[in-house]
Design an enzyme around this catalytic site. Structure first.
Site, PDB file in Angstrom:
ATOM      1  N   SER A   1     -98.015   9.052  50.648  1.00 54.18           N
ATOM      2  CA  SER A   1     -98.927   9.900  49.901  1.00 54.18           C
ATOM      3  C   SER A   1     -99.963  10.622  50.765  1.00 54.18           C
ATOM      4  CB  SER A   1     -99.676   9.055  48.856  1.00 54.18           C
ATOM      5  OG  SER A   1    -100.488   8.077  49.474  1.00 54.18           O
TER       6      SER A   1
ATOM      7  N   LYS B   1    -108.450  12.314  53.405  1.00 52.46           N
ATOM      8  CA  LYS B   1    -107.517  12.263  52.282  1.00 52.46           C
ATOM      9  C   LYS B   1    -108.287  12.275  50.962  1.00 52.46           C
ATOM     10  CE  LYS B   1    -103.632   9.428  50.577  1.00 52.46           C
ATOM     11  NZ  LYS B   1    -102.832   8.216  50.829  1.00 52.46           N
TER      12      LYS B   1
ATOM     13  N   SER C   1     -97.478   4.928  52.775  1.00 47.21           N
ATOM     14  CA  SER C   1     -98.167   6.212  52.623  1.00 47.21           C
ATOM     15  C   SER C   1     -98.829   6.752  53.886  1.00 47.21           C
ATOM     16  CB  SER C   1     -99.215   6.115  51.502  1.00 47.21           C
ATOM     17  OG  SER C   1     -98.588   6.059  50.249  1.00 47.21           O
TER      18      SER C   1
END
Length: 241
Positions: free
Chosen positions: A132, A57, A156
């Site tokens: 996210s 990420k 997330s």
């Protein structure tokens, strides 16, 4: 070598459809895969994730790769070192193939930013992959990689995992250490933020947590490794089903 090459081929084919990866390090990944293959042929011991390609990420550092936080302000920011989690995955001989998309600073439950655009759901490109960690979730669901790093403060990991039909877990805070660099050089001030995996199934997540959990001096909130491995725990659970 074959697993990394296949992952890169799928990224080339599928990423234009879903925008899961925002940076791909093909040559570096292939070089690491070749080096690992030579070690295996020489009879050297290798880690439990040897040759497994994974995505990171874009809130988390990989030495030599961009960490943009999904923000125009950090478009040219290049990490100097690996995060604690990435370092442990690489020490287990997993191979980074690229960085996955995130909303700016990870602050929304859908994945869009002005730097890289929108991540699409692999099941329906008219739908969001959540956020996210939407880039990581889409990369796993589209079978570009078998696992990816993610982080969760208010959903997330869990939101994108359920949106795409992957497996995601938010571990206990401190179970997976968070390096200060991943919080813009400061100790993370949001005490609900945890790092966790997004994978195709529970067994893969258990193995990943076995590799990345445990105390790290860079994170004063990090915890010792659990007495029992996650992989052993799910095997015990299966025996009682």
């Amino acid at each position: 070598m074959a697993a990394v090459a296949a992952a890169l081929e799928r990224i080339t084919e599928r990423n234009p459809l879903y925008n899961a990866f925002v940076h791909v390090c093909s040559e570096r990944a292939l070089d690491e895969a070749r080096a690992l293959e030579r070690r295996i042929r020489a009879g050297e011991a290798v880690g439990p994730l040897a040759g497994v390609p994974f995505g990171v990420k874009d809130l988390e550092d990989v030495a030599g790769l961009p960490t943009t936080f999904g923000s125009l302000a950090f478009a040219d920011n290049v990490a100097r070192s690996d995060s604690a989690q990435v370092g442990r995955l690489r020490a287990a001989d997993a191979i980074v193939v690229g960085k996955t998309n995130t909303p700016e600073f990870g602050y929304t439950a859908f994945t869009h930013n002005r730097l890289f655009g929108t991540t699409r759901n692999p099941w329906n490109r008219e739908r969001t992959a959540g956020g996210s960690s939407g880039g990581s979730a889409a990369a796993v669901a589209a079978r570009m990689v078998p696992l990816a790093t993610a982080s969760d403060g208010g959903g997330s990991v869990r939101i994108p995992a359920c949106f795409v039909g992957a497996f995601g877990i938010k571990p206990t805070r401190g179970r997976v250490p968070i390096s200060a660099a991943d919080a813009l050089g400061m100790q993370h001030w949001i005490d609900t933020v945890c790092y966790g995996p997004i994978t195709r199934d529970v067994a893969d997540a258990a193995l990943m947590l076995d590799v990345v959990s445990g105390y790290d001096p860079r994170d004063p909130d990090s915890l010792p490794s659990p007495a029992e491995s996650y992989t052993d725990a799910i095997q015990i659970g299966r025996a009682h089903v």
